[in-house]
Design a protein around this motif. Structure first.
Motif, short mmCIF file in Angstrom:
data_model
loop_
_atom_site.label_atom_id
_atom_site.label_comp_id
_atom_site.label_asym_id
_atom_site.label_seq_id
_atom_site.Cartn_x
_atom_site.Cartn_y
_atom_site.Cartn_z
N ILE A 57 -2.54 -13.64 -15.45
CA ILE A 57 -3.38 -12.68 -15.90
C ILE A 57 -3.08 -11.62 -17.14
CG2 ILE A 57 -4.50 -10.43 -15.06
CD1 ILE A 57 -4.80 -11.64 -12.40
N ASP A 58 -3.82 -11.60 -18.08
CA ASP A 58 -3.39 -10.67 -19.19
C ASP A 58 -4.54 -9.64 -19.57
OD1 ASP A 58 -1.14 -12.32 -20.22
OD2 ASP A 58 -2.39 -13.73 -20.93
N LEU A 59 -4.04 -8.40 -19.72
CA LEU A 59 -4.94 -7.38 -20.05
C LEU A 59 -4.79 -6.97 -21.52
CD1 LEU A 59 -4.43 -5.12 -16.83
CD2 LEU A 59 -5.99 -6.87 -17.32
N LYS A 60 -5.64 -6.56 -22.03
CA LYS A 60 -5.81 -6.19 -23.52
C LYS A 60 -6.97 -5.34 -23.78
CE LYS A 60 -7.47 -10.11 -26.38
NZ LYS A 60 -8.41 -9.51 -27.41
N SER A 61 -6.67 -4.51 -24.46
CA SER A 61 -7.59 -3.34 -25.22
C SER A 61 -8.68 -4.34 -26.01
CB SER A 61 -7.00 -2.28 -25.84
OG SER A 61 -6.15 -1.57 -25.11
N HIS A 62 -9.97 -3.78 -25.84
CA HIS A 62 -11.08 -4.38 -26.55
C HIS A 62 -11.89 -3.31 -27.24
CE1 HIS A 62 -14.22 -7.36 -27.18
NE2 HIS A 62 -14.93 -6.26 -27.18
N SER A 63 -11.30 -3.36 -28.61
CA SER A 63 -11.85 -2.02 -29.39
C SER A 63 -13.18 -2.06 -29.93
CB SER A 63 -10.91 -1.72 -30.59
OG SER A 63 -11.05 -2.83 -31.34
N GLY A 64 -13.98 -3.16 -29.67
CA GLY A 64 -15.21 -3.49 -30.16
C GLY A 64 -16.06 -2.92 -29.44
N ARG A 65 -17.27 -2.63 -29.74
CA ARG A 65 -18.56 -2.07 -28.99
C ARG A 65 -18.88 -2.93 -27.85
NH1 ARG A 65 -23.58 0.94 -31.45
NH2 ARG A 65 -24.15 -1.25 -32.01
N VAL A 66 -19.16 -2.60 -26.76
CA VAL A 66 -19.54 -3.38 -25.68
C VAL A 66 -20.72 -2.59 -25.06
CG1 VAL A 66 -18.94 -4.21 -23.44
CG2 VAL A 66 -17.13 -4.23 -25.04
N ARG A 67 -22.01 -3.32 -25.00
CA ARG A 67 -22.97 -2.62 -24.58
C ARG A 67 -23.44 -3.47 -23.38
NH1 ARG A 67 -26.73 -1.73 -29.55
NH2 ARG A 67 -26.87 0.69 -29.67
N ILE A 68 -23.92 -2.95 -22.10
CA ILE A 68 -24.53 -3.83 -21.05
C ILE A 68 -25.77 -3.41 -20.69
CG2 ILE A 68 -23.96 -4.41 -18.45
CD1 ILE A 68 -21.63 -4.61 -20.11
N TRP A 69 -26.70 -4.37 -20.85
CA TRP A 69 -28.20 -4.01 -20.52
C TRP A 69 -28.62 -4.73 -19.30
CZ3 TRP A 69 -31.01 -1.70 -24.47
CH2 TRP A 69 -30.34 -1.65 -25.80
N ALA A 70 -29.20 -4.13 -18.56
CA ALA A 70 -30.09 -4.66 -17.23
C ALA A 70 -31.61 -4.47 -17.66
CB ALA A 70 -29.66 -3.74 -16.17
N GLY A 71 -32.17 -5.69 -17.83
CA GLY A 71 -33.45 -5.86 -18.39
C GLY A 71 -33.59 -5.02 -19.62
N ASP A 72 -34.34 -3.98 -19.85
CA ASP A 72 -34.50 -3.20 -20.96
C ASP A 72 -33.45 -1.96 -20.96
OD1 ASP A 72 -36.27 -5.01 -22.12
OD2 ASP A 72 -37.80 -3.84 -21.08
N LEU A 116 -30.27 0.35 -21.07
CA LEU A 116 -28.75 0.31 -21.48
C LEU A 116 -28.09 0.84 -20.60
CD1 LEU A 116 -26.71 -0.38 -23.78
CD2 LEU A 116 -27.12 1.65 -24.89
N ILE A 117 -27.19 0.35 -19.68
CA ILE A 117 -26.45 0.98 -18.52
C ILE A 117 -24.90 1.18 -18.98
CG2 ILE A 117 -28.28 0.27 -16.89
CD1 ILE A 117 -26.08 -2.24 -16.23
N ALA A 118 -24.45 0.54 -19.95
CA ALA A 118 -23.19 0.76 -20.37
C ALA A 118 -23.02 0.76 -22.05
CB ALA A 118 -22.06 -0.01 -19.61
N GLU A 119 -22.10 1.51 -22.19
CA GLU A 119 -21.79 1.50 -23.97
C GLU A 119 -20.40 2.03 -24.04
OE1 GLU A 119 -23.49 2.07 -28.21
OE2 GLU A 119 -24.59 2.90 -26.69
N THR A 120 -19.52 1.04 -24.57
CA THR A 120 -18.06 1.73 -24.71
C THR A 120 -17.41 1.25 -25.92
OG1 THR A 120 -15.91 2.21 -23.49
CG2 THR A 120 -16.67 0.06 -23.12
N HIS A 121 -16.37 1.82 -26.35
CA HIS A 121 -15.48 1.21 -27.48
C HIS A 121 -14.02 1.04 -26.55
CE1 HIS A 121 -17.37 0.72 -31.23
NE2 HIS A 121 -18.23 2.08 -30.92
#
Length: 122
Positions: free
Chosen positions: A9-24, A26-31
């Motif tokens: 198991i490897d963990l690393k920071s993901h500095s890109g923008r991540v967005r999670i959509w459920a239907g229309d 936007l339920i999460a957005e993070t860097h």
């Protein structure tokens, strides 16, 4: 005896923008996601709760146990008039090896839409 050494198991920071959509919605957005990679499995992104629309999440009755990460708590996503069961999960008290994912949420890419950029520019 002990863990199979091929299980990594490897963990690393993901500095890109991540967005999670459920239907229309936007339920999460993070860097600030953490990417967890495990041998033989697709990578998963774990998102801090403060970057998730927690008002749309309801803890479900589902729990599972992972021998490498610990006990899993599941969450369903509630949209207007629709529920997506067990769309997200979290390790509230993970094993020491994966302590950074404590309390963060990962989402099932088959149930919600995950947009993950490679860096901050997108």
């Amino acid at each position: 005896m002990g863990h199979d050494s091929s299980e990594r198991i490897d963990l690393k920071s993901h500095s890109g923008r991540v967005r999670i959509w459920a239907g229309d919605a936007l339920i999460a957005e993070t860097h600030r996601a953490i990417e967890l990679r495990k041998t033989g499995y697709p990578p998963r992104l774990y998102i801090p709760r403060e970057d998730v629309e927690m008002t749309r999440l309801r803890r479900s009755a589902t729990t599972t146990h992972c021998p490498f990460k610990g006990d899993t708590t599941y969450y369903s996503v509630e949209l207007d008039g629709e529920t997506i069961n067990d769309a997200a999960w979290s390790y509230e008290a993970p094993f020491e090896a994966v302590a950074p994912i404590r309390g963060r949420l990962a989402f099932d890419p088959e149930l919600v839409r995950i947009q993950a950029g490679g860096d901050r520019s997108n």
